[in-house]
Design an enzyme around this catalytic site. Structure first.
Site, PDB file in Angstrom:
ATOM      1  CG  ASP A 139       1.565   5.310   4.703  1.00  0.00           C
ATOM      2  OD1 ASP A 139       1.254   4.115   4.883  1.00  0.00           O
ATOM      3  OD2 ASP A 139       2.689   5.760   4.980  1.00  0.00           O
ATOM      4  CG  HIS A 188      -0.170   0.229   2.524  1.00  0.00           C
ATOM      5  ND1 HIS A 188       0.603  -0.751   3.083  1.00  0.00           N
ATOM      6  CD2 HIS A 188      -0.073   1.293   3.358  1.00  0.00           C
ATOM      7  CE1 HIS A 188       1.150  -0.313   4.211  1.00  0.00           C
ATOM      8  NE2 HIS A 188       0.761   0.943   4.398  1.00  0.00           N
ATOM      9  NE  ARG A 232       2.438   6.374   8.784  1.00  0.00           N
ATOM     10  CZ  ARG A 232       1.404   5.748   8.226  1.00  0.00           C
ATOM     11  NH1 ARG A 232       1.498   4.487   7.844  1.00  0.00           N
ATOM     12  NH2 ARG A 232       0.269   6.379   8.047  1.00  0.00           N
ATOM     13  CG  HIS A 266       5.049   1.170   3.046  1.00  0.00           C
ATOM     14  ND1 HIS A 266       4.390   2.254   2.504  1.00  0.00           N
ATOM     15  CD2 HIS A 266       4.533   1.034   4.299  1.00  0.00           C
ATOM     16  CE1 HIS A 266       3.552   2.746   3.375  1.00  0.00           C
ATOM     17  NE2 HIS A 266       3.604   2.021   4.480  1.00  0.00           N
TER      18      HIS A 266
HETATM   19  C1  SIN Z   1       3.072   1.308   7.654  1.00  0.00           C
HETATM   20  O1  SIN Z   1       3.485   2.452   7.849  1.00  0.00           O
HETATM   21  O2  SIN Z   1       2.150   1.078   6.886  1.00  0.00           O
HETATM   22  C2  SIN Z   1       3.717   0.148   8.393  1.00  0.00           C
HETATM   23  C3  SIN Z   1       5.164   0.065   8.125  1.00  0.00           C
HETATM   24  C4  SIN Z   1       5.855  -0.874   9.068  1.00  0.00           C
HETATM   25  O3  SIN Z   1       5.312  -1.158  10.150  1.00  0.00           O
HETATM   26  O4  SIN Z   1       6.951  -1.308   8.741  1.00  0.00           O
END
Ligand code: SIN
Length: 277
Positions: free
Chosen positions: A109, A107, A267, A252
């Site tokens: 974000d 995906h 994040r 990612h």
């Molecule tokens: C995310 O930000 O979607 C998850 C990334 C992660 O936990 O490595």
């Protein structure tokens, strides 16, 4: 504890490219010491390389928010609960009791927002003894590797993105889901390069196509992204590692292979512009 030298320009610090087109690790840099110009330089590097990695970045949530604000206006997640006092922080946590882990699918974000995120900065505090890597995929390269005929079909198409996934992950009601329409191919505002902009978590349909046509085309594109190992790169986390990626040109996938061990990170994400072809 590693020692760091202060760099005046980010271009002067050692760096290791993870693959020719995607991912660079910067060495001897402390994010907390960077000034505005260096952060601008960092943001430009992220847009060019898709994702930038840094290690040994010990910081508080307050400090992470401060660095995030230097990267841009901070985004507030439409569904997730933020920690007390930090509305722009997304907690990413999996533990022995988890039945799912956030981000464990390909995906970009929150692409269901009208102005979806630009940069995301993730710092992990706790990591499992093995596993828990994150994989990124370059959407510049995913687009470039398609035939010119397929690129010609995609350019000019529009896709609908919905936050339907937030029903199962955060209990959000259908009437509250964000919904947006974005071009299937977007032009990156910093690099001027075109990138593929559909993803299997949020993109629900191609506008103006019959359901079977839309499913077939999106299914092909999702497979192309998932199986395109030549335009992916993988990061092995340590405590206090940081990854900063550009959602406008990469996707990612957090690998949830460590259950019943735990993993915890925070994040912050900047608000981007409305995607345009
Ligand atoms: C995310 O930000 O979607 C998850 C990334 C992660 O936990 O490595």
């Amino acid at each position: 504890m590693a020692s760091y030298r202060r760099v005046n320009a980010l271009s002067a610090c050692p760096r290791v490219d993870y693959s020719p087109g995607l991912g660079t690790e910067l060495r001897d840099v402390q994010l907390l010491e960077l000034g505005d110009e260096e952060v601008d330089e960092l943001a430009e590097l992220v847009s060019e390389r898709g994702v930038v990695f840094l290690r040994d970045q010990s910081m508080t949530l307050d400090q992470q928010v401060r660095v995030g604000r230097m990267l841009g206006e901070l985004h507030t997640h439409p569904a997730a609960q933020a920690p007390e006092g930090f509305p722009e922080v997304l907690v990413l946590e999996a533990d022995p009791g988890s039945t799912r882990a956030a981000g464990a699918w390909w995906h970009t974000d929150v692409s269901c927002d009208q102005r979806p995120p630009a940069l995301s900065m993730l710092r992990l505090c706790d990591v499992p003894s093995s596993g828990g890597d994150t994989v990124w995929s370059s959407m510049y390269a995913a687009l470039d590797s398609l035939s010119s005929t397929m690129q010609g079909i995609l350019v000019g198409l529009t896709a609908r993105h919905t936050g339907a996934v937030y029903q199962s992950t955060y209990g959000m009601d259908a009437s509250e889901w964000p919904v947006a329409e974005h071009p299937v191919v977007r032009t990156h505002p910093v690099t001027g390069r075109r990138a593929l902009y559909v993803n299997q978590v949020f993109t629900s349909e191609i506008v103006g196509m019959r359901p079977r046509e839309s499913e077939a085309l999106l299914g092909f594109l999702f497979d192309h992204i998932a199986y395109g190992v030549e335009f992916q790169t993988r990061f092995r986390w340590e405590p206090d590692s940081v990854a900063i990626w550009d959602n406008r040109c990469v996707q990612h996938h957090a690998v949830w292979d460590y259950h019943p061990e735990s993993r915890l990170g925070y994040r912050v994400t900047t608000v981007g512009e409305r995607p345009v072809l």
